[in-house]
Design an enzyme around this catalytic site. Structure first.
Site, PDB file in Angstrom:
ATOM      1  N   HIS A 165       0.857  -1.177   0.000  1.00 22.31           N
ATOM      2  CA  HIS A 165       0.000   0.000   0.000  1.00 22.31           C
ATOM      3  C   HIS A 165       0.898   1.233   0.000  1.00 22.31           C
ATOM      4  O   HIS A 165       0.861   2.062   0.898  1.00 22.31           O
ATOM      5  CB  HIS A 165      -0.942  -0.016   1.200  1.00 22.31           C
ATOM      6  CG  HIS A 165      -2.157   0.847   1.025  1.00 22.31           C
ATOM      7  ND1 HIS A 165      -3.440   0.403   1.257  1.00 22.31           N
ATOM      8  CD2 HIS A 165      -2.290   2.132   0.629  1.00 22.31           C
ATOM      9  CE1 HIS A 165      -4.304   1.377   1.029  1.00 22.31           C
ATOM     10  NE2 HIS A 165      -3.627   2.440   0.649  1.00 22.31           N
ATOM     11  N   TYR A 211     -14.830   5.673  -4.942  1.00 21.56           N
ATOM     12  CA  TYR A 211     -15.257   6.836  -4.175  1.00 21.56           C
ATOM     13  C   TYR A 211     -16.201   7.739  -4.959  1.00 21.56           C
ATOM     14  O   TYR A 211     -17.159   8.260  -4.404  1.00 21.56           O
ATOM     15  CB  TYR A 211     -14.033   7.624  -3.696  1.00 21.56           C
ATOM     16  CG  TYR A 211     -13.218   6.853  -2.698  1.00 21.56           C
ATOM     17  CD1 TYR A 211     -13.539   6.871  -1.351  1.00 21.56           C
ATOM     18  CD2 TYR A 211     -12.142   6.063  -3.104  1.00 21.56           C
ATOM     19  CE1 TYR A 211     -12.811   6.147  -0.416  1.00 21.56           C
ATOM     20  CE2 TYR A 211     -11.414   5.327  -2.189  1.00 21.56           C
ATOM     21  CZ  TYR A 211     -11.743   5.369  -0.839  1.00 21.56           C
ATOM     22  OH  TYR A 211     -11.024   4.627   0.067  1.00 21.56           O
TER      23      TYR A 211
END
Length: 470
Positions: free
Chosen positions: A131, A307
């Site tokens: 990540h 999103y």
């Protein structure tokens, strides 16, 4: 309310499948802190956040949400929520500080303890290997545009799998490689802050290669029943109009934003139109024989981070004085159109239909591939009121709408098997520092006090009833 005192509802519930996975998610650099403890060395985000002007207010992840020292407290929060799964990332420089050589056992011990506490609580650990926290020494050697980084990643995957293979049932190789490649090496707004169109394309290819190499390693190191996955932040694209030039703008962004990962990973090929679009930038000679076959090693599920949607139209980008673009091959042909309607604190449009559209596209384009929504959430201006409560009705409305979109997609035949809310905790939000709050648990950073927001109570109720109220 906690999961233990959820009461019957008077109205209908949008019921999800019985074995649907209800989770929440975090990332190592955003919550762990302890950036110089137990052998951990700097990542590109440690370096980037210390570079003046790169992160708002000069914030760093040095302490973040102090999860490294408060892990047991945070697992207890998840138990109160009633989640079935927890998606976390392993910090590469905590496990293999230089990106080469043997693992640091103290670093691995932290993740062993985390996985053990989760399992003892009845929560499935879902580990992400990358990540965005590349060891700085690997960046100094060339970073993701350097082919060798892909092989170093595979070695690191083997170390993590050997240590945690008996504890972790789901492994995700990469989180949002588009951001790592194009925000990190194209526009430079993320670490390591480089601005090179060809560098971003090389990085994207080597991330695909790294994923494929890691899949091979994981298959040989973890139990056969373990899941291996990849998480992409696919762009839910819309053309402003049906005019050919606007449709071509959407095609260009789809090529460099979506299919640059989807086609190598699922079909073992590069998109032909991407190669044409980027011909002025590169001849793709860095792609070697066998790379695309390696990238296409079979995986068990695809994670989708969503999103908001993206609307585009034909039109030239600003002139040479403009900021570097992350859209290699498309920047002179595409402009982004602001969407109407409500927006989050990130200034992102709120539009749950985009998630439904994206899931149906994947239903059609990738038949037989199980899907998991691995990130979905929103930032708002949250604060504790004088009574100590944190009320966030806008986030509750956002989450409800998006879960309803997932439910519609399942009804429409999409094989969606889980939903991971972003995020468990308020955290270090990359270049925004601590100015944006995505968590359903409020963190008062000076004291590290955790407080359930209204959205956390709501999510616990959703999980207890197998879905939100209709």
């Amino acid at each position: 309310m906690t999961v233990l005192d959820a009461r019957p509802r008077a109205g209908a519930t949008l019921r999800f499948p019985d074995h649907f996975r209800w989770g929440t998610a975090t990332a190592a650099y955003q919550i762990e802190g302890a950036t110089a403890e137990d052998g951990r060395t700097p990542s590109i985000w440690d370096t980037f956040s210390r570079t003046p002007g790169k992160v708002r207010n000069g914030d760093t992840g040095d302490i973040a949400a102090d999860h490294y020292h408060r892990m047991s407290e945070d697992v207890a929060l998840m138990r109160r929520l009633g989640v079935t799964d927890y998606r976390f990332s392993i910090a590469w420089p905590r496990v293999q500080p230089t990106g080469r050589g043997p693992a640091v056992q103290k670093g691995l011990d932290f993740y062993r303890r985390l996985a053990d506490e989760l399992r003892q609580t009845g929560i499935r650990p879902v580990a992400t290997l990358y990540h965005w926290d590349l060891p700085q020494e690997l960046e100094d050697a060339g970073g993701w545009p350097n082919r060798d980084t892909a092989y170093r990643f595979a070695e690191y995957a083997g170390l993590a799998a050997e240590a945690l293979g008996d504890r972790v049932e789901t492994w995700t190789t990469l989180n949002e490689p588009w951001c790592a490649a194009f925000l990190g090496y194209g526009s430079g707004v993320h670490a390591p802050g480089r601005t090179s169109a060809v560098g971003s394309l090389r990085a994207a290819h080597h991330l695909n290669l790294a994923h494929g190499l890691a899949v091979r390693v994981l298959r040989g190191a973890v139990p056969e029943a373990a899941e291996v996955s990849l998480t992409l932040n696919l762009h839910a694209l819309r053309a402003r109009t049906g005019a050919p030039e606007d449709l071509d703008a959407a095609r260009r962004i789809d090529a460099v934003g979506n299919r640059i990962f989807l086609e190598p990973v699922f079909h073992g090929r590069l998109p032909e139109d991407l190669v044409r679009d980027t011909a002025p930038v590169t001849d793709w000679s860095f792609v070697r024989d066998g790379d695309l076959r390696t990238a296409a090693g079979p995986i068990d599920s695809l994670g989708i981070n969503y999103y908001s949607p993206t609307t585009v139209a034909a039109g030239a980008s600003p002139g040479p004085a403009a900021a570097p673009s992350p859209w290699a091959g498309a920047e002179r042909h595409v402009r982004f159109v602001p969407a109407p309607g409500p927006r989050t604190a990130m200034d992102w449009p709120v539009d749950s239909d985009g998630l439904h559209e994206l899931l149906l596209r994947l239903r059609d384009d990738l038949p037989g591939v199980p899907l998991v929504v691995t990130e979905n959430g929103a930032a708002y201006e949250d604060y504790a009121d004088p009574s100590g409560q944190v009320k966030d009705p806008e986030r509750v409305a956002y989450l409800h709408a998006h879960l309803a979109a997932v439910h519609r997609a399942i009804e429409d035949g999409a094989d969606v098997r889980g939903y991971f809310l972003w995020s468990l905790l308020d955290n270090f939000e990359w270049a925004y520092g601590y100015s944006k709050r995505f968590g359903i648990v409020h963190v008062d950073f000076p004291t590290q006090r955790r407080t359930f927001k209204s959205s956390a109570h709501w999510y616990a109720d959703v999980i207890a009833h197998g879905g939100p109220a209709a």
